[in-house]
Design an enzyme around this catalytic site. Sequence first.
Site, short mmCIF file in Angstrom:
data_model
loop_
_atom_site.label_atom_id
_atom_site.label_comp_id
_atom_site.label_asym_id
_atom_site.label_seq_id
_atom_site.Cartn_x
_atom_site.Cartn_y
_atom_site.Cartn_z
N HIS A 30 0.85 -1.18 0.00
CA HIS A 30 0.00 0.00 0.00
C HIS A 30 0.90 1.24 0.00
O HIS A 30 2.14 1.13 -0.07
CB HIS A 30 -0.95 -0.01 1.19
CG HIS A 30 -0.28 -0.23 2.51
ND1 HIS A 30 0.59 0.68 3.08
CD2 HIS A 30 -0.36 -1.27 3.39
CE1 HIS A 30 1.01 0.23 4.25
NE2 HIS A 30 0.46 -0.96 4.46
N HIS A 33 4.03 1.37 2.33
CA HIS A 33 5.23 0.68 1.86
C HIS A 33 5.96 1.51 0.81
O HIS A 33 7.19 1.63 0.84
CB HIS A 33 4.85 -0.66 1.23
CG HIS A 33 4.26 -1.65 2.17
ND1 HIS A 33 2.94 -2.04 2.11
CD2 HIS A 33 4.80 -2.36 3.19
CE1 HIS A 33 2.69 -2.94 3.04
NE2 HIS A 33 3.80 -3.15 3.72
N GLN A 57 7.18 -15.72 11.81
CA GLN A 57 6.60 -14.69 12.70
C GLN A 57 5.10 -14.83 12.87
O GLN A 57 4.47 -13.98 13.50
CB GLN A 57 6.95 -13.29 12.20
CG GLN A 57 6.31 -12.89 10.89
CD GLN A 57 6.96 -11.64 10.32
OE1 GLN A 57 8.12 -11.65 9.89
NE2 GLN A 57 6.22 -10.54 10.29
N ASP A 151 5.02 -0.04 13.02
CA ASP A 151 5.45 -1.19 13.81
C ASP A 151 6.55 -0.72 14.77
O ASP A 151 7.73 -1.03 14.60
CB ASP A 151 5.95 -2.30 12.90
CG ASP A 151 4.84 -2.83 11.99
OD1 ASP A 151 3.92 -3.48 12.51
OD2 ASP A 151 4.90 -2.58 10.77
N GLN A 154 8.75 -3.23 16.68
CA GLN A 154 9.59 -3.92 15.71
C GLN A 154 10.78 -3.06 15.31
O GLN A 154 11.92 -3.54 15.22
CB GLN A 154 8.76 -4.29 14.48
CG GLN A 154 9.57 -4.87 13.33
CD GLN A 154 8.68 -5.22 12.15
OE1 GLN A 154 8.05 -6.26 12.14
NE2 GLN A 154 8.63 -4.35 11.15
N SER A 187 -1.79 -3.63 5.53
CA SER A 187 -2.30 -4.68 4.63
C SER A 187 -3.52 -5.35 5.23
O SER A 187 -4.42 -5.79 4.51
CB SER A 187 -1.20 -5.70 4.36
OG SER A 187 -0.12 -5.11 3.66
N ARG A 188 -3.57 -5.44 6.55
CA ARG A 188 -4.70 -6.13 7.19
C ARG A 188 -5.98 -5.29 7.19
O ARG A 188 -7.04 -5.82 7.52
CB ARG A 188 -4.32 -6.56 8.61
CG ARG A 188 -3.30 -7.71 8.62
CD ARG A 188 -3.06 -8.27 10.01
NE ARG A 188 -2.32 -9.51 9.96
CZ ARG A 188 -0.99 -9.62 10.07
NH1 ARG A 188 -0.26 -8.53 10.21
NH2 ARG A 188 -0.40 -10.80 10.02
#
Length: 285
Positions: A30, A33, A57, A151, A154, A187-188
């Site tokens: 999307h 990114h 993961q 994130d 992360q 993405s989700r």
Amino acid sequence: MHIVHTLSELRQALQGAQRPSFVATMGNLHAGHLALVEQARPLGDATVASIFVNRLQFLPHEDFDSYPRTFEPDCAKLREAGCDLVFAPREQDLYPEPQTFKVVPDAALADLLEGEFRPGFFTGVATVVMKLFMAVFAGKAQGVAVFGKKDYQQLMVIRRMVRQFALPIEIVAGETRRAEDGLALSSRNNYLNPAERDEALQLQLALRTLARDALAAAHALPDKLPALEAAARLGLAARGWQPDYLTVRRRADLLPPQTGDGAGQLVALGAARLGGTRLIDNLEI
């Protein structure tokens, strides 16, 4: 733009690069990114994006098999964004044998928040990112990798991994890209039905309220914060969400704030399930 699938092809394609810039993705790309790719372009002499859905993961009950795989449209978007090289390994290319050696992050950082609700997640992330770094940057004196702030934990895990292993890679943070109404791109989000898509804005609104109330209580934040966080979770739950956490932490280490911590030192983070979709977001304070 060149597309490669094997390590030997990747290294051959990068022979002339002295400072690659890299963006790791799981595909289903999307605008968030693509913004990372555009940010990476001027930072190196060859812009590389990976597309790989990393089994390590995902927990057994999570969406590895159903995670959207949209390779051809992804490549078209990367080409338009000015990416030079796409590394899209098959699972047997990146994991030719069972991955019994793994990168296990410091539990003080990786076992809280996301790590508490997704045990082993950051081991999977750190292991695949280390493998991708070794693939992209092997033989290079230096490189740069761009990871999004969406994130947040992360990003911190990867930064600490690079520092402790003394990797010659600069980690650059990319700001969270949002839709016009403020929803963090993910993405989700594609899993959400129209009603859930409208409701999804409430996670960011809850974090904004929590951040505002935390700053107002800065003089006694360690004492007052648990009640503020509980109220934020209850507010989402009353709307039909299943919150994992809504919390305020120190940016430096994601530990609970101490007396004297305030604006510029804190971040509000949240993760909650809406229907069958788990969403995360954060807000630096």
